[in-house]
Motif scaffolding. Structure first.
Motif, PDB file in Angstrom:
ATOM      1  N   LEU A   1      57.858  46.235 -29.735  1.00 26.46           N
ATOM      2  CA  LEU A   1      57.623  45.353 -31.410  1.00 26.46           C
ATOM      3  C   LEU A   1      57.292  46.217 -32.363  1.00 26.46           C
ATOM      4  O   LEU A   1      57.602  46.153 -33.049  1.00 26.46           O
ATOM      5  CB  LEU A   1      57.663  43.945 -31.217  1.00 26.46           C
TER       6      LEU A   1
ATOM      7  N   PHE B   1      61.265  49.556 -39.149  1.00 22.40           N
ATOM      8  CA  PHE B   1      62.418  48.678 -40.132  1.00 22.40           C
ATOM      9  C   PHE B   1      61.345  48.071 -40.617  1.00 22.40           C
ATOM     10  O   PHE B   1      61.883  47.095 -41.664  1.00 22.40           O
ATOM     11  CB  PHE B   1      63.079  47.488 -39.590  1.00 22.40           C
TER      12      PHE B   1
ATOM     13  N   VAL C   1      59.517  46.810 -44.104  1.00 27.17           N
ATOM     14  CA  VAL C   1      59.792  45.966 -45.324  1.00 27.17           C
ATOM     15  C   VAL C   1      59.310  46.528 -46.284  1.00 27.17           C
ATOM     16  O   VAL C   1      57.743  46.273 -45.979  1.00 27.17           O
ATOM     17  CB  VAL C   1      60.317  44.998 -45.582  1.00 27.17           C
TER      18      VAL C   1
ATOM     19  N   LEU D   1      58.508  34.998 -22.301  1.00 33.79           N
ATOM     20  CA  LEU D   1      58.273  35.627 -23.492  1.00 33.79           C
ATOM     21  C   LEU D   1      59.476  36.796 -23.373  1.00 33.79           C
ATOM     22  O   LEU D   1      58.635  37.343 -25.132  1.00 33.79           O
ATOM     23  CB  LEU D   1      56.967  36.044 -22.270  1.00 33.79           C
TER      24      LEU D   1
ATOM     25  N   LEU E   1      60.516  37.595 -26.793  1.00 38.57           N
ATOM     26  CA  LEU E   1      60.092  39.189 -27.532  1.00 38.57           C
ATOM     27  C   LEU E   1      61.505  39.525 -28.754  1.00 38.57           C
ATOM     28  O   LEU E   1      61.555  40.269 -29.698  1.00 38.57           O
ATOM     29  CB  LEU E   1      60.531  40.133 -26.449  1.00 38.57           C
TER      30      LEU E   1
ATOM     31  N   GLN F   1      61.960  38.009 -32.174  1.00 45.79           N
ATOM     32  CA  GLN F   1      60.898  38.735 -33.037  1.00 45.79           C
ATOM     33  C   GLN F   1      61.666  39.983 -33.916  1.00 45.79           C
ATOM     34  O   GLN F   1      61.374  40.326 -34.706  1.00 45.79           O
ATOM     35  CB  GLN F   1      59.312  39.263 -32.084  1.00 45.79           C
ATOM     36  N   LEU F   2      62.344  40.705 -32.897  1.00 49.46           N
ATOM     37  CA  LEU F   2      63.267  41.787 -32.864  1.00 49.46           C
ATOM     38  C   LEU F   2      63.876  42.100 -33.859  1.00 49.46           C
ATOM     39  O   LEU F   2      63.907  41.852 -34.665  1.00 49.46           O
ATOM     40  CB  LEU F   2      63.727  42.220 -31.322  1.00 49.46           C
TER      41      LEU F   2
ATOM     42  N   ILE G   1      62.705  40.312 -37.176  1.00 52.94           N
ATOM     43  CA  ILE G   1      62.408  41.968 -37.927  1.00 52.94           C
ATOM     44  C   ILE G   1      63.394  43.003 -38.367  1.00 52.94           C
ATOM     45  O   ILE G   1      63.658  43.208 -39.882  1.00 52.94           O
ATOM     46  CB  ILE G   1      61.565  43.326 -37.144  1.00 52.94           C
ATOM     47  N   PHE G   2      64.637  42.619 -37.926  1.00 50.90           N
ATOM     48  CA  PHE G   2      65.683  43.361 -38.175  1.00 50.90           C
ATOM     49  C   PHE G   2      66.291  42.820 -39.323  1.00 50.90           C
ATOM     50  O   PHE G   2      67.163  43.968 -40.160  1.00 50.90           O
ATOM     51  CB  PHE G   2      66.915  42.941 -36.348  1.00 50.90           C
TER      52      PHE G   2
ATOM     53  N   LYS H   1      64.958  41.484 -41.526  1.00 50.76           N
ATOM     54  CA  LYS H   1      64.235  41.159 -42.942  1.00 50.76           C
ATOM     55  C   LYS H   1      64.792  42.313 -43.574  1.00 50.76           C
ATOM     56  O   LYS H   1      64.284  42.391 -44.912  1.00 50.76           O
ATOM     57  CB  LYS H   1      62.110  41.199 -42.559  1.00 50.76           C
ATOM     58  N   LYS H   2      65.056  43.547 -43.204  1.00 50.46           N
ATOM     59  CA  LYS H   2      64.975  44.266 -44.009  1.00 50.46           C
ATOM     60  C   LYS H   2      66.574  44.681 -43.852  1.00 50.46           C
ATOM     61  O   LYS H   2      66.322  44.695 -45.037  1.00 50.46           O
ATOM     62  CB  LYS H   2      64.513  45.607 -42.478  1.00 50.46           C
TER      63      LYS H   2
END
Lengths: 271, 197
Positions: free
Chosen positions: A24, A31, A33, B79, B83, B86-87, B90-91, B93-94
């Motif tokens: 993570l 990535f 921001v 768990l 993970l 979350q990945l 993040i991906f 969001k960008k």
């Protein structure tokens, strides 16, 4: 034995957690921001109660809008202090906030009115209203089940003797209670105005007097006494034009039923 | 090959996670308002389901089972699912901020989407092989997306309907969901018919 049943599972989870964390971290670096520094500062400055009074869906949404050039004086909850802080962050001229406060247009607590019937249903004004307009003998009055109190983000409304009361020091002026009240007896007014008509009854004076000790009986004394001509009795109910009202308090003193109240010396909007 | 196709089709249509097994109802009702967000959510769930299966199956068979720690499967699977959620967060969001905003709270909620955990657990409970598991997860994800897309169409019709005040909003949505679910019962027996028992 101890190792296999206790330590091993913990080790496995710790290892898996570590790998997941590393993955993570790598992903967040790849990535990443770029967050606007100003945006973070604006988010800090806003109260963060997400009341929605500014017209955006929450403090975060308003913060984004400010960065895009929205006015800095929309936050009713934070008032002038927050507007000044925001202006400082953005380097613009601070604009004054007209802070609002909720007013319950009813003064009929348990001592002043009597119930029409006993309501045993769901403890909510909206539910009570469906049964013949509510359990109050006055068709216009506060039902006292606290739909307004439950939506208040700041705990400013309390129910005392079956009547909703607003604590002026806690009220942030978001207007959620205004929307929640099924009887439509809560409105917002500027915190700088001190007199309110604490009645919503448009029944003729005689009827109002029979069911409530503190209702507006449309005697028009306030209308005659007001030096600014700010009060008009319309449809058997006194109405204050706040654009003319100077908060002199003469109407409140002269009202025979105390349906007009002066709240300048009380913490609550009305006592 | 025939078997894999049967698993895939049955996971999409007959054992549809939302409409037959009633898992993942929360995002099903929450994100099906708009077609765009429904398809985004569907793809996110497909990704999470397949990736989680790719990791959870070897994790269970290779680590938990030999060490007799099978009882830890629920916890460790959550768990792993977290993970991947979350990945993907993040991906997104960008790369796709608009979709990220449209999905809102439902994106992190995939973590607790029981359809995802259900897929990984059912793979093991039904004694599927690794390849079969992946196809089952892929089918489950596609089935979830299909249900979401179908229902987003139903809801866009509902919005323009003249519904009685009492049924407006959630009640009418739930009734529509139950009708869609009942209609999916019509597929039962389809796979046996095509592929034979």
């Amino acid at each position: 034995m101890v190792f296999e049943s206790y330590i091993l599972p913990v080790l496995i989870f710790a290892g898996a957690g570590l790998i997941a964390g590393a993955l993570l971290y790598a992903a967040s670096k790849i990535f990443a921001v770029k967050a606007d520094e100003k945006l973070e500062a604006v988010n800090e400055a806003l109260p963060g109660i997400n009341c929605g009074a500014c017209g955006y869906s929450g403090c975060g949404d308003y913060a984004n809008a400010i960065i895009d050039g929205a006015p800095t004086n929309l936050c009713k909850a934070g008032g002038t202090a927050v507007a000044e802080k925001l202006a400082e962050i953005l380097g613009v001229e601070a604009a004054e906030v007209d802070q609002l406060v909720a007013v319950v247009h009813c003064n009929g607590d348990c001592n002043a009115t009597s119930p029409k019937y006993t309501f045993d249903g769901v403890s909510s004004c909206a539910a009570a209203k469906r049964f013949y307009g509510g359990s109050e003998s006055c068709a216009y009055g506060c039902l006292g089940f606290g739909d307004c109190a439950s939506v208040c983000p700041n705990g400013a409304i309390s129910i005392k003797d079956g009547l909703a009361k607003v604590d002026k020091s806690l009220c942030v002026g978001c207007g959620l209670c205004e929307k929640a009240c099924p009887k439509k007896i809560i409105t917002m007014k500027s915190i700088k105005k001190f007199v309110d008509v604490a009645c919503s009854s448009t029944s003729v004076g005689k009827t109002t007097k029979e069911i409530c000790k503190v209702g507006c009986i449309a005697c028009k004394i306030c209308e005659r006494k007001c030096p600014e001509g700010a009060i008009k009795v319309n449809n058997n109910l006194a109405q204050i034009d706040y654009s003319k009202c100077t908060s002199c308090g003469i109407c409140a003193q002269s009202c025979p039923t105390h349906a007009i109240v002066d709240c300048r010396n009380s913490l609550e909007v009305r006592n | 090959m025939k078997e894999l196709l049967a698993i895939l089709l049955s996971a999409i249509i007959i054992d549809n996670f939302v409409l037959s097994k009633f898992m993942g109802i929360c995002p099903f009702l929450g994100v099906s308002k708009k077609f765009e967000s429904a398809i985004g959510m569907g793809i996110a769930v497909i990704f999470v389901m397949v990736c989680s299966t790719l990791v959870t199956y070897p994790f269970y068979m290779g680590i938990l089972l030999p060490l007799k720690l099978g009882y830890l499967s629920n916890m460790s699977f959550i768990l792993i699912i977290a993970l991947f959620v979350q990945l993907i967060e993040i991906f997104l969001k960008k790369t796709m901020p608009a979709l990220y905003k449209a999905l809102g709270v439902y994106l992190p909620l995939i973590t607790t989407n029981c359809a995802v955990l259900g897929v990984t657990l059912l793979n093991i409970n039904n004694n599927l092989t690794f390849v079969q598991s992946i196809f089952n997860a892929l089918g489950g994800g596609i089935g979830f997306t299909v249900a979401l897309l179908l229902f987003s169409g139903v809801r866009s019709r509902l919005e323009t309907c003249d519904i009685p005040e009492t049924f407006k909003g959630v009640p009418s949505t739930l009734i529509a969901a139950s009708i869609v679910s009942v209609s999916f019962m019509g597929f039962s027996g389809l796979i046996e018919g095509i592929f034979g028992k």
